[in-house]
Design a protein around this motif. Structure first.
Motif, PDB file in Angstrom:
ATOM      1  N   GLY B 126       0.774  -1.237   0.000  1.00 25.20           N
ATOM      2  CA  GLY B 126       0.000   0.000   0.000  1.00 25.20           C
ATOM      3  C   GLY B 126       0.806   1.289   0.000  1.00 25.20           C
ATOM      4  O   GLY B 126       0.274   2.343   0.333  1.00 25.20           O
ATOM      5  N   SER B 127       2.082   1.251  -0.368  1.00 27.17           N
ATOM      6  CA  SER B 127       2.871   2.481  -0.250  1.00 27.17           C
ATOM      7  C   SER B 127       3.445   2.966  -1.581  1.00 27.17           C
ATOM      8  O   SER B 127       4.452   3.667  -1.607  1.00 27.17           O
ATOM      9  CB  SER B 127       3.999   2.276   0.761  1.00 27.17           C
ATOM     10  N   ALA B 128       2.808   2.604  -2.699  1.00 27.73           N
ATOM     11  CA  ALA B 128       3.366   2.941  -4.018  1.00 27.73           C
ATOM     12  C   ALA B 128       3.617   4.437  -4.186  1.00 27.73           C
ATOM     13  O   ALA B 128       4.701   4.865  -4.572  1.00 27.73           O
ATOM     14  CB  ALA B 128       2.441   2.428  -5.115  1.00 27.73           C
ATOM     15  N   LEU B 129       2.613   5.229  -3.859  1.00 26.08           N
ATOM     16  CA  LEU B 129       2.721   6.670  -4.097  1.00 26.08           C
ATOM     17  C   LEU B 129       3.773   7.314  -3.187  1.00 26.08           C
ATOM     18  O   LEU B 129       4.559   8.146  -3.628  1.00 26.08           O
ATOM     19  CB  LEU B 129       1.348   7.318  -3.889  1.00 26.08           C
ATOM     20  N   GLN B 130       3.787   6.906  -1.908  1.00 20.75           N
ATOM     21  CA  GLN B 130       4.789   7.439  -0.988  1.00 20.75           C
ATOM     22  C   GLN B 130       6.190   7.124  -1.487  1.00 20.75           C
ATOM     23  O   GLN B 130       7.091   7.957  -1.434  1.00 20.75           O
ATOM     24  CB  GLN B 130       4.632   6.846   0.433  1.00 20.75           C
ATOM     25  N   GLU B 131       6.378   5.899  -1.967  1.00 18.36           N
ATOM     26  CA  GLU B 131       7.707   5.495  -2.453  1.00 18.36           C
ATOM     27  C   GLU B 131       8.153   6.405  -3.588  1.00 18.36           C
ATOM     28  O   GLU B 131       9.315   6.751  -3.699  1.00 18.36           O
ATOM     29  CB  GLU B 131       7.661   4.041  -2.951  1.00 18.36           C
ATOM     30  N   LEU B 132       7.205   6.764  -4.455  1.00 24.26           N
ATOM     31  CA  LEU B 132       7.556   7.602  -5.593  1.00 24.26           C
ATOM     32  C   LEU B 132       7.844   9.035  -5.162  1.00 24.26           C
ATOM     33  O   LEU B 132       8.713   9.694  -5.714  1.00 24.26           O
ATOM     34  CB  LEU B 132       6.408   7.601  -6.608  1.00 24.26           C
ATOM     35  N   ASP B 134       8.750  10.182  -2.076  1.00 23.19           N
ATOM     36  CA  ASP B 134       9.763  10.396  -1.054  1.00 23.19           C
ATOM     37  C   ASP B 134      11.168  10.234  -1.643  1.00 23.19           C
ATOM     38  O   ASP B 134      11.553   9.150  -2.069  1.00 23.19           O
ATOM     39  CB  ASP B 134       9.527   9.364   0.071  1.00 23.19           C
ATOM     40  N   PRO B 135      11.958  11.312  -1.659  1.00 20.95           N
ATOM     41  CA  PRO B 135      13.309  11.200  -2.238  1.00 20.95           C
ATOM     42  C   PRO B 135      14.231  10.287  -1.426  1.00 20.95           C
ATOM     43  O   PRO B 135      15.282   9.897  -1.904  1.00 20.95           O
ATOM     44  CB  PRO B 135      13.829  12.650  -2.239  1.00 20.95           C
ATOM     45  N   GLU B 136      13.809   9.959  -0.201  1.00 23.56           N
ATOM     46  CA  GLU B 136      14.626   9.091   0.648  1.00 23.56           C
ATOM     47  C   GLU B 136      14.155   7.636   0.607  1.00 23.56           C
ATOM     48  O   GLU B 136      14.656   6.800   1.360  1.00 23.56           O
ATOM     49  CB  GLU B 136      14.559   9.564   2.112  1.00 23.56           C
ATOM     50  N   SER B 137      13.170   7.343  -0.228  1.00 17.94           N
ATOM     51  CA  SER B 137      12.563   6.012  -0.170  1.00 17.94           C
ATOM     52  C   SER B 137      13.503   4.941  -0.713  1.00 17.94           C
ATOM     53  O   SER B 137      14.485   5.240  -1.412  1.00 17.94           O
ATOM     54  CB  SER B 137      11.273   5.992  -0.998  1.00 17.94           C
ATOM     55  N   LEU B 186       4.977  10.165 -12.669  1.00 15.05           N
ATOM     56  CA  LEU B 186       5.924  10.360 -11.565  1.00 15.05           C
ATOM     57  C   LEU B 186       7.156   9.476 -11.738  1.00 15.05           C
ATOM     58  O   LEU B 186       8.289   9.928 -11.582  1.00 15.05           O
ATOM     59  CB  LEU B 186       5.250  10.013 -10.238  1.00 15.05           C
ATOM     60  N   ALA B 187       6.918   8.209 -12.083  1.00 13.59           N
ATOM     61  CA  ALA B 187       8.027   7.258 -12.220  1.00 13.59           C
ATOM     62  C   ALA B 187       8.956   7.719 -13.336  1.00 13.59           C
ATOM     63  O   ALA B 187      10.179   7.695 -13.196  1.00 13.59           O
ATOM     64  CB  ALA B 187       7.496   5.856 -12.508  1.00 13.59           C
ATOM     65  N   PHE B 188       8.380   8.180 -14.436  1.00 10.47           N
ATOM     66  CA  PHE B 188       9.209   8.609 -15.562  1.00 10.47           C
ATOM     67  C   PHE B 188      10.004   9.861 -15.205  1.00 10.47           C
ATOM     68  O   PHE B 188      11.183   9.979 -15.506  1.00 10.47           O
ATOM     69  CB  PHE B 188       8.342   8.849 -16.798  1.00 10.47           C
TER      70      PHE B 188
END
Lengths: 78, 652
Positions: B126-132, B134-137, B186-188
């Motif tokens: 459930g953390s896909a968006l946060q991972e994208l 957060d620069p520290e992820s 976001l990913a791109f």
């Protein structure tokens, strides 16, 4: 199949999944007793057992299963 | 054939099952449909990391129909591979709202099968968006080459009230589509990576049934509608599709999705389908990197028709005529013909007297394939591996661009042994199933079909005619003059960026540095004012050869560093290199460059261009380890030679 025959096949499957050929299971062994038998390994073990024995576990009975012996009995019942 | 083991199992009574169980197919139902080798023999020995051939042995095992536990076992061995020993390295992140950790093993094993060492990143549930964001992820630290976006229906549409009005249906679809698009963008933006968007797995049972379409807000309809939207978006937004919905339609949903596991662990794809899933993803990754095949090589006897033409004669072979076997060969030929119409080159490799081999093509009324469909026709008594080398040479393509179809297991094994690069599908005995075996193997997957794909086969045929023209001209200058060549060049041709990327990734022989770039990287170089991405299309009086040459350069002060120079071998020996240099020199001079600097990086395949820069008048400027040579050309001393090629610039 006897309980012992099923247990030995279950042991082989658990060894394959956790990657440890020294694992020894008895009817009383539970997941906590086996290093590497975590929640993901548990699902893998269930899926592998379903393949191995050509059966499908019911969700409710799996949730009640407490040790290897319970799994053996569920497999025996089909 | 693609039987679902899960379904069959319920039809067998426990008593019968206990007798049958040792021989029941434990293998994965989905995988058995692909071109995998048979199941491993029980006594198969897995290699150990000390083995000098560790990686190639792992790859060999990965080619089989592995049992579930064998996948896990092999994956543990793959983890021990040293980074230098494996093939291409690739970092793949899965962004999903479901549990995906269990899919990593199948992805890595499929990676080995495709000669790629895959590192897989999965994030917490459930953390896909946060991972994208957060620069520290962990994801940011991982910095993926490829991001796979895989969302299940319930997390896109929720479980709220059924949408009944056109407005609410539209809102639901727009919300889901926007959410996925946001993740892709976001990913791109963060990683400039290749994107694979998985379609929505149709897990939602119908509410009406056959007439589901009358309830457009029903979950099954929303799934289909969103999948259609994703496909349309993929064309403009340049991402790849993983068609899990079509896989489920072909194999049955139960082969991919176990409802009990969804509820128990939020696994949308069952671990049992892990290897098949990995294989599907790798096929798309191969296509994104231009690693797919170009040519289908066909055996004749018992492959294109039933029986042996040399023994049975024209009347004796089985082809069409209403017999089941005969019709299955017609269907296989039709499939091959359609492949050729979409740009796959066809070739024949048969142990036969040529005269016999040609007979059905000339005289059999039910032949679908004609002689002119076959770009290279080799029928003799030499071994097939040698003949396949001849075919690759004749067509000027690499051995890894060939797929070889032969009904005979011995021939297949001989070819696999002799030339591991050639893809040799393990065909089922019944030819009825060959088209779907080829299709499922994904050899000819392509992310975006370009106009060049459709005309490629004609181009290869025209090349044969050019060869004839060459042998009839008294000297080479006459021949070149007769061709009336025109080289149309463009700088930063964004319209043809797919074809350009395709060439960059597929060209092995005439390639000075063999650098590979994905679509996003090529686009970014095209828009960089200090980079030159030149592409060249060659026309002559016999037709359009398509885009055949790419040169990439980067300006550094008063020098232009030639990063890549590659050309299709179809146009060798026509002076195209010299004309290309003429264009490059002019463009470089316009940028204020005084000197061109070139580099030759040797590989197993690019020996033919070792003297490329020397032949063009560059002077040697040093050597690096590994045989790499450096070259430079002072533009003040360069004048373009007279050529038989007219140069024109394409207006953008």
């Amino acid at each position: 199949m006897t309980d012992d025959e099923i247990l030995s096949k279950v042991t082989a499957v658990v060894r394959d999944v956790v990657g440890d050929d020294s694992v020894v299971l008895t009817m009383d062994t539970s997941a906590q007793d086996v290093p590497g038998w975590d929640s993901m390994a548990h699902i893998n073990i269930i899926v592998a057992l379903e393949h191995e024995f050509g059966m499908k576990f019911k969700t409710a009975s799996l949730e009640e299963a407490k040790n290897t012996g319970d799994l053996v009995h569920l497999i025996k019942a089909g | 054939m693609p039987q679902s083991f899960l379904e069959n199992r319920h039809e067998i009574s426990p008593a019968v099952r206990s007798k049958l169980s040792p021989t029941l197919p434990h293998g994965l139902p989905v995988v058995s449909r692909l071109d995998f080798l048979p199941r491993l023999k029980p006594q198969t020995i897995f290699p150990q990391p000390e083995d000098p051939e560790f990686w190639s042995k792992l790859r060999h095992i990965a080619g089989h129909q592995l049992r579930f536990t064998e996948v896990l076992k092999l994956d543990r061995l793959i983890a021990k591979i040293s980074p230098q020993a494996a093939g291409l390295k690739l970092k793949l992140a899965i962004l999903s709202s479901a549990t995906t950790e269990h899919l990593a093993a199948g992805l890595r094993v499929a990676g080995a099968r495709h000669n790629m060492a895959i590192e897989v990143y999965t994030h917490a549930y459930g953390s896909a968006l946060q991972e994208l964001n957060d620069p520290e992820s962990g994801l940011a630290a991982f910095h993926p080459d490829v991001v796979l976006i895989a969302f299940p229906y319930p997390h896109l549409f929720g479980s709220g009230a059924l949408a009944k009005t056109p407005g609410s249906i539209r809102d639901n679809l727009a919300f889901a589509s926007r959410m996925l698009q946001n993740l892709r963008e976001l990913a791109f933006e963060k990683f400039g990576c290749a994107i694979i968007q998985q379609t929505i797995l149709p897990t939602q049972p119908p509410l009406v049934g056959n007439h589901e379409f009358q309830l457009p807000g029903a979950p099954a309809c929303l799934t289909a509608e969103l999948n259609e939207t994703l496909r349309q978006q993929s064309i403009d937004q340049k991402f790849a599709i993983l068609a899990i919905d079509e896989a489920a339609a072909a194999d049955g949903l139960a082969a991919w999705h176990d409802r009990a596991l969804w509820h128990r662990a939020k696994q949308e794809i069952t671990p049992a389908a892990g290897l098949a899933y990995g294989e599907m993803v790798l096929q798309v990754i191969d296509a994104q990197r231009g690693r797919t095949a170009k040519c289908l090589v066909l055996d004749l006897d018992n492959t294109l028709w039933g029986g042996v033409i040399g023994d049975d004669g024209l009347d004796g072979i089985s082809l069409g005529q209403g017999s089941g076997v005969g019709e299955s060969f017609v269907a296989f030929q039709t499939y091959a013909k359609h492949l050729s119409e979409r740009g796959i080159i066809l070739a024949v490799c048969s142990k036969n007297d040529e005269e016999n081999a040609l007979l059905p093509f000339q005289k059999h009324p039910e032949m679908v394939l004609r002689r002119e469909d076959i770009s290279s026709f080799v029928a003799n008594w030499t071994d097939k591996a040698s003949n396949l080398r001849t075919i690759a040479k004749h067509l000027n393509i690499g051995l890894d661009a060939l797929v070889f179809c032969d009904d005979n297991p011995f021939e297949r094994e001989q070819v696999r042994d002799a030339i591991p690069e050639i893809r040799v599908p393990e065909l089922p005995e019944d030819p009825s199933f060959w088209p779907e075996t080829l299709a499922a193997a994904g050899y000819f997957e392509s992310i975006s079909l370009t106009a060049d794909d459709f005309s490629r086969v004609a181009q290869y045929r025209l090349n044969a005619e050019r060869e004839n023209l060459k042998s009839s001209s008294s000297n080479i200058d006459d021949y070149l003059r007769n061709l009336q060549m025109e080289l149309k060049w463009a700088a930063a041709d964004l319209v043809n960026v797919e074809r350009i990327t395709q060439l960059i990734n597929k060209t092995n022989q005439f390639n000075l540095t063999t650098k590979r770039y994905d679509l996003a990287q090529v686009q970014s170089m095209m828009t960089n004012p200090d980079s030159l991405v030149l592409s060249f299309r060659l026309l002559d009086r016999l037709g359009d050869n398509g885009i055949i040459c790419i040169v990439i350069g980067h300006k550094s002060g008063e020098e232009l560093l030639i990063d890549s120079w590659l050309m299709s071998c179809r146009v060798l020996g026509r002076g195209v290199e010299k004309a290309t240099l003429g264009v490059l020199a002019a463009k470089a001079a316009a940028l204020g460059v005084r000197q061109l600097r070139g580099r030759y990086v040797p590989t197993d395949k690019n020996k033919m261009v070792a003297e490329h820069y020397e032949n063009l008048g560059f002077v040697a400027a040093g050597e690096n380890i590994g045989g790499e040579t450096l070259w430079s050309l002072d533009l003040a001393e360069y004048t373009m030679p007279d050529l038989f090629i007219r140069l024109t610039q394409v207006e953008q």
